[in-house]
Scaffold this motif. Structure first.
Motif, PDB file in Angstrom:
ATOM      1  N   LEU A 371       0.828  -1.208   0.000  1.00 31.20           N
ATOM      2  CA  LEU A 371       0.000   0.000   0.000  1.00 31.20           C
ATOM      3  C   LEU A 371       0.864   1.260   0.000  1.00 31.20           C
ATOM      4  N   GLU A 372       1.943   1.237   0.757  1.00 31.70           N
ATOM      5  CA  GLU A 372       2.859   2.374   0.758  1.00 31.70           C
ATOM      6  C   GLU A 372       3.486   2.564  -0.620  1.00 31.70           C
ATOM      7  N   GLN A 373       3.853   1.449  -1.253  1.00 26.57           N
ATOM      8  CA  GLN A 373       4.437   1.527  -2.588  1.00 26.57           C
ATOM      9  C   GLN A 373       3.430   2.087  -3.588  1.00 26.57           C
ATOM     10  N   TYR A 374       2.171   1.658  -3.453  1.00 27.86           N
ATOM     11  CA  TYR A 374       1.125   2.167  -4.350  1.00 27.86           C
ATOM     12  C   TYR A 374       0.915   3.665  -4.152  1.00 27.86           C
ATOM     13  N   GLU A 375       0.933   4.097  -2.910  1.00 28.88           N
ATOM     14  CA  GLU A 375       0.769   5.528  -2.626  1.00 28.88           C
ATOM     15  C   GLU A 375       1.915   6.327  -3.236  1.00 28.88           C
ATOM     16  N   SER A 376       3.139   5.798  -3.073  1.00 33.62           N
ATOM     17  CA  SER A 376       4.312   6.485  -3.641  1.00 33.62           C
ATOM     18  C   SER A 376       4.265   6.504  -5.161  1.00 33.62           C
ATOM     19  N   ASP A 377       3.950   5.389  -5.778  1.00 32.68           N
ATOM     20  CA  ASP A 377       3.898   5.322  -7.246  1.00 32.68           C
ATOM     21  C   ASP A 377       2.788   6.200  -7.811  1.00 32.68           C
ATOM     22  N   SER A 378       1.664   6.288  -7.092  1.00 35.30           N
ATOM     23  CA  SER A 378       0.561   7.133  -7.558  1.00 35.30           C
ATOM     24  C   SER A 378       0.984   8.600  -7.581  1.00 35.30           C
ATOM     25  N   LYS A 379       1.702   9.037  -6.540  1.00 32.80           N
ATOM     26  CA  LYS A 379       2.185  10.421  -6.508  1.00 32.80           C
ATOM     27  C   LYS A 379       3.181  10.673  -7.632  1.00 32.80           C
TER      28      LYS A 379
END
Length: 444
Positions: A371-379
């Motif tokens: 989830l943290e990786q998804y948040e970072s990649d989305s930004k």
């Protein structure tokens, strides 16, 4: 991180996606899977073994017929002549007649000659602890097979979900590369036009050609990856490998926070069931010291020369008691073996509890990381998109070189791919966590 924590606390009811197709595929997989069918065969076999164990309490009736002919061998000598002839001779003298003939000594075969015996033989156990504990063991073994089925079904559900998410991931990858191919082809068209008008040098044209070739190769790889994902998914469902897959659009991330539930895992139930079986095996072995009581009854006919009359009929009934007094400590050592097996199972249960708890914690941490990786990649995706828009405007105004435009476009493609991977990796991690916690409802 604060935003991630808030996401984890959102209730599942807030998720807006629908898993209708996935639920249907899970149902198909559970129904069609060949391994599940094989386990069901084993369960049926165990149930029949239980019925067999129950039938040992019932009487056993059989028709038994024997016919014998004999000659020679041991005999019983009856000196009837020696005993009766003197008496008969005296009687003949007294009566002055020959009314009492002389008799010969008889020799009768021990083995009956021309003799038949037909009977209805009935036996029934009255007291037998071995049969009692055997029935208990068969009952528990049938339950053990059912637990093993639940374990495999949970594993299959997890595999189907992961295969489904990977297939969706591959489809989105194809879409991203298709959009990228359209974009680089447009760059190629524009650069060739600018080169003809002497606005740019040949390097930009060659680079745009190479980009088209590279993206086409990546697109072909993505298509083949999708085909492989489709084939594996259909394999899990036991259907043709090229069957079309109906998909649901997944644009959200898993936000359900699972509480630890490893104590209810079927793996622990299986070990506990095995321990109960071992306890009954202990009692079964110990029961060899107890007496066994059974009854029997025979009803039939027996006679010589196939005669049948009222004297041929007979019945024979009784009780049989068997009590082992000494067996060379054989059962004593068997009990020690069973006791060691019980200690081993206790150790396995303790170890399994730790392993299952570790699996849950690792799966939960993997989900948080995803989830943290998804948040970072989305930004990064949002930033790359804005940066690409700005560079595109500058390039059209002649204020940026092609390398800058190409770099901006590659960042857009890469961040889209990374966000796509992170999105479905989050769902894959959630499926792993769901499996580690045994929270999926198999009976829905």
């Amino acid at each position: 991180m604060k935003k991630l924590s808030m996401l984890l606390l959102i209730c599942l009811g807030c998720i807006t996606y629908s898993q209708t197709n996935l639920d249907r595929y899970i149902e198909i997989g559970l129904e069609n899977n060949e391994v599940i069918k094989q386990i069901n065969f084993d369960i049926n076999k165990s149930l029949y073994a239980l019925q067999e164990a129950k039938s040992l309490f019932s009487p056993s009736v059989a028709v038994v017929a024997n016919y014998t002919i004999a000659d020679g061998g041991r005999t019983i000598d009856i000196p009837i002549g020696d005993m009766m002839n003197p008496v008969y001779s005296t009687l003949n003298q007294i009566t002055n007649s020959n009314a009492f003939p002389s008799l010969e000594n008889q020799s009768v075969l021990i083995n009956p000659n021309n003799f038949y015996d037909i009977k209805l033989h009935t036996t029934m156990p009255l007291l037998n602890y071995e049969i009692i504990y055997n029935k208990k063991i068969k009952t528990q073994q049938a339950g053990l097979q059912k637990i093993e089925l639940e374990i495999y079904r949970r594993e299959l559900v997890k595999d189907i979900k992961i295969a489904y998410y990977k297939y969706l991931q591959s489809l989105e990858g194809i879409r991203i590369y298709q959009n990228a191919l359209s974009m680089v082809k447009e760059n190629q068209r524009v650069n060739r036009a600018l080169f003809k008008n002497d606005k740019i040098n040949r390097t930009a044209v060659l680079r745009s050609d190479n980009e088209v070739t590279r993206i086409q190769a990546n697109l072909e790889t993505a298509i083949n990856t999708s085909k492989n994902a489709q084939a594996y998914f259909n394999f899990l469902l036991n259907q043709k490998l090229d069957t079309e897959i109906e998909t649901d659009e997944i644009i959200e991330i898993p936000t359900e926070l699972l509480s630890e539930n490893t104590e209810n895992r079927e793996e622990l139930q299986k070990l506990n069931q095995a321990k109960e079986i071992n306890e009954n095996v202990y009692q079964l072995t110990r029961s060899n010291w107890f007496p066994k009581l059974s009854g029997f009854a025979d009803l039939g006919f027996q006679d010589f020369d196939f005669r049948v009359d009222k004297t041929s009929r007979y019945y024979f009934a009784g009780l049989s008691l068997e009590w082992n007094i000494f067996s060379g400590n054989k059962n004593k050592y068997k009990l020690k073996q069973v006791d060691e097996e019980s200690k081993k199972l206790d150790s396995q249960i303790n170890n399994a509890k730790q392993q299952l708890l570790l699996q849950f914690q690792v799966s939960q941490n993997n989900l948080k990381s995803a989830l943290e990786q998804y948040e970072s990649d989305s930004k990064q995706k949002e930033t790359a998109t804005k940066y690409n828009d700005d560079v595109t405007k500058l390039y059209k105004e002649g204020l940026a070189i092609y390398i800058e435009l190409l770099d901006a476009q590659n960042q857009v493609v890469n961040t889209q791919l990374n966000t796509n991977i992170a999105l479905y990796n989050s769902w894959i991690a959630f499926a792993e966590l769901e499996r580690a916690n045994a929270t999926f409802n198999l009976n829905q």
